[in-house]
Motif scaffolding. Structure first.
Motif, PDB file in Angstrom:
ATOM      1  N   GLY A  96      54.006  21.656 108.190  1.00  0.00           N
ATOM      2  CA  GLY A  96      53.218  20.601 108.807  1.00  0.00           C
ATOM      3  C   GLY A  96      52.561  19.728 107.757  1.00  0.00           C
ATOM      4  N   MET A  97      52.035  20.345 106.707  1.00  0.00           N
ATOM      5  CA  MET A  97      51.418  19.587 105.624  1.00  0.00           C
ATOM      6  C   MET A  97      52.457  18.761 104.880  1.00  0.00           C
ATOM      7  SD  MET A  97      48.920  22.646 104.276  1.00  0.00           S
ATOM      8  CE  MET A  97      48.051  21.751 102.989  1.00  0.00           C
ATOM      9  N   LEU A 129      48.289  15.135  99.684  1.00  0.00           N
ATOM     10  CA  LEU A 129      48.546  16.573  99.587  1.00  0.00           C
ATOM     11  C   LEU A 129      48.976  16.912  98.167  1.00  0.00           C
ATOM     12  CD1 LEU A 129      49.120  19.427 100.850  1.00  0.00           C
ATOM     13  CD2 LEU A 129      51.438  18.578 101.333  1.00  0.00           C
ATOM     14  N   LEU A 130      48.400  17.964  97.615  1.00  0.00           N
ATOM     15  CA  LEU A 130      48.820  18.478  96.307  1.00  0.00           C
ATOM     16  C   LEU A 130      49.490  19.828  96.522  1.00  0.00           C
ATOM     17  CD1 LEU A 130      48.870  18.382  93.193  1.00  0.00           C
ATOM     18  CD2 LEU A 130      46.636  19.520  93.224  1.00  0.00           C
ATOM     19  N   VAL A 131      50.739  19.933  96.108  1.00  0.00           N
ATOM     20  CA  VAL A 131      51.487  21.188  96.187  1.00  0.00           C
ATOM     21  C   VAL A 131      51.519  21.788  94.788  1.00  0.00           C
ATOM     22  CG1 VAL A 131      53.649  22.295  96.834  1.00  0.00           C
ATOM     23  CG2 VAL A 131      52.912  20.203  98.016  1.00  0.00           C
ATOM     24  N   ILE A 169      45.290  21.220  99.511  1.00  0.00           N
ATOM     25  CA  ILE A 169      46.107  21.967  98.549  1.00  0.00           C
ATOM     26  C   ILE A 169      47.013  22.944  99.277  1.00  0.00           C
ATOM     27  CG2 ILE A 169      46.107  23.405  96.482  1.00  0.00           C
ATOM     28  CD1 ILE A 169      44.648  20.792  96.027  1.00  0.00           C
ATOM     29  N   LEU A 170      48.307  22.879  98.976  1.00  0.00           N
ATOM     30  CA  LEU A 170      49.280  23.886  99.403  1.00  0.00           C
ATOM     31  C   LEU A 170      49.677  24.648  98.150  1.00  0.00           C
ATOM     32  CD1 LEU A 170      51.335  25.309 101.223  1.00  0.00           C
ATOM     33  CD2 LEU A 170      52.860  23.327 100.932  1.00  0.00           C
ATOM     34  N   PHE A 230      40.359  27.668  97.065  1.00  0.00           N
ATOM     35  CA  PHE A 230      40.109  26.405  97.762  1.00  0.00           C
ATOM     36  C   PHE A 230      41.376  25.782  98.340  1.00  0.00           C
ATOM     37  CE2 PHE A 230      40.094  25.855  93.136  1.00  0.00           C
ATOM     38  CZ  PHE A 230      41.143  24.972  92.936  1.00  0.00           C
ATOM     39  N   ALA A 231      42.485  26.529  98.362  1.00  0.00           N
ATOM     40  CA  ALA A 231      43.725  26.016  98.955  1.00  0.00           C
ATOM     41  C   ALA A 231      43.648  26.089 100.476  1.00  0.00           C
ATOM     42  CB  ALA A 231      44.924  26.817  98.451  1.00  0.00           C
ATOM     43  N   ALA A 232      44.225  25.103 101.149  1.00  0.00           N
ATOM     44  CA  ALA A 232      44.263  25.109 102.608  1.00  0.00           C
ATOM     45  C   ALA A 232      45.261  26.140 103.120  1.00  0.00           C
ATOM     46  CB  ALA A 232      44.629  23.722 103.128  1.00  0.00           C
ATOM     47  N   VAL A 233      46.390  26.279 102.425  1.00  0.00           N
ATOM     48  CA  VAL A 233      47.419  27.267 102.768  1.00  0.00           C
ATOM     49  C   VAL A 233      47.922  27.884 101.483  1.00  0.00           C
ATOM     50  CG1 VAL A 233      49.695  27.653 103.774  1.00  0.00           C
ATOM     51  CG2 VAL A 233      48.121  26.040 104.861  1.00  0.00           C
ATOM     52  N   THR A 234      48.070  29.202 101.479  1.00  0.00           N
ATOM     53  CA  THR A 234      48.567  29.915 100.305  1.00  0.00           C
ATOM     54  C   THR A 234      49.820  30.703 100.672  1.00  0.00           C
ATOM     55  OG1 THR A 234      46.337  30.135  99.374  1.00  0.00           O
ATOM     56  CG2 THR A 234      48.031  31.639  98.535  1.00  0.00           C
TER      57      THR A 234
END
Length: 301
Positions: free
Chosen positions: A125-126, A182-184, A209-210, A223-227
């Motif tokens: 989704g991100m 978005l930062l991956v 952050i992903l 602090f990542a939104a998804v790990t």
């Protein structure tokens, strides 16, 4: 149903805070569940009541009930005849190479249950729905994974930017990043201070952050939104990136299954551009995968 299956089933709806608890449980399963509810909450960076709500959502009367189920499964596993047979089986490894490949295979199997399936939904989704730019970053070895993912993403959306080697001047891009972006990040041990610093500064600017990392968790996980986590230890002085590649490509496959119809027009346009510039050999429609996204490899991108 096994507790591990419950934690990773696709129908499990988790809040971001609950997902952090499940991630901690899966990272060192089953041992991560044997402490107190408070210690589990502290490891996940959430409140004690969040742990209570999660175990209730999973169908348990309380944290003690949850632990009893976990302990029962561990005891049953330790006494299973199949496990005893495996433990007593003589080693069949004939070479260091074979031993290494077997260790990688075990990690690939563990990758299937390394994160809640809901993380894949959130990750794609991100990646597909972010309105601003998607910036990709990795460390000395993992930057190749960032480049691979960028190669896939550019086929499905615009605004993809692979930072490559994180030279000092690359930090200038932070001035243009914000809440729409978005930062991956790919960051596996040993974690790089410049990568962590860049991600930290981006997060302070509101960038989501992903994170792709290992079971020990990069500091960016705080602090990542998804790990997205994978096991990387192997029978070698060096960690293996094979599970990380597989997980990254699984995210792409999941995204294509969810957004494939939206991507077709862009892919067709890219194919016409490539054909006009003789980027690829032959007509893609002649191959067995006509209409499918091309691999981002050097010989096919």
């Amino acid at each position: 149903m096994r507790l591990l299956d419950v934690l990773t089933k696709s129908g499990l709806a988790l809040t971001p805070s609950e997902a952090k608890i499940v991630q901690v449980l899966l990272t060192d399963y089953p041992f991560s569940g044997f402490g107190t509810a408070t210690s589990l909450a502290r490891k996940a960076g959430v409140s004690d009541p969040t742990v209570t709500r999660l175990v209730a959502k999973l169908g348990f009367g309380g944290f003690q009930d949850f632990q009893s189920k976990l302990l029962a499964e561990v005891e049953a596993h330790l006494h299973s005849p199949l496990l005893m047979m495996d433990a007593k089986r003589p080693g069949a490894v004939e070479s260091a190479a074979q031993g290494y490949l077997e260790s990688v295979t075990r990690n690939l199997e563990r990758t299937r249950t390394a994160v809640p399936l809901q993380n894949y939904d959130r990750a794609v989704g991100m990646l597909w729905e972010t309105k601003g730019r998607v910036v990709l970053l990795g460390g000395r070895f993992s930057r190749s994974l960032a480049a691979m993912l960028a190669g896939y993403l550019i086929q499905f959306r615009s605004g993809v930017h692979d930072l490559g080697t994180l030279a000092p001047e690359k930090f200038d891009i932070l001035v243009d990043l914000g809440k729409r972006d978005l930062l991956v990040v790919f960051d596996y041990r040993r974690y790089q201070s410049d990568v962590v610093s860049f991600a930290s500064q981006a997060a302070k600017r509101g960038v989501r952050i992903l994170l792709f990392t290992d079971v020990w968790l990069s500091p960016i996980a705080a602090f990542a939104a998804v790990t997205m986590v994978v096991p990387v230890e192997a029978d070698s002085p060096y960690d293996t990136m094979a599970p990380a590649v597989a997980q990254m490509e699984a995210v792409v496959a999941h995204g294509i299954s969810r957004y494939g119809d939206l991507d077709r027009t862009r892919i067709e346009m890219l194919e016409r551009i490539r054909s006009a510039n003789a980027v690829t050999l032959g007509d893609p429609s002649d191959g067995p995968t006509a209409g499918a996204p091309a691999s981002p490899g050097d010989d096919q991108a």
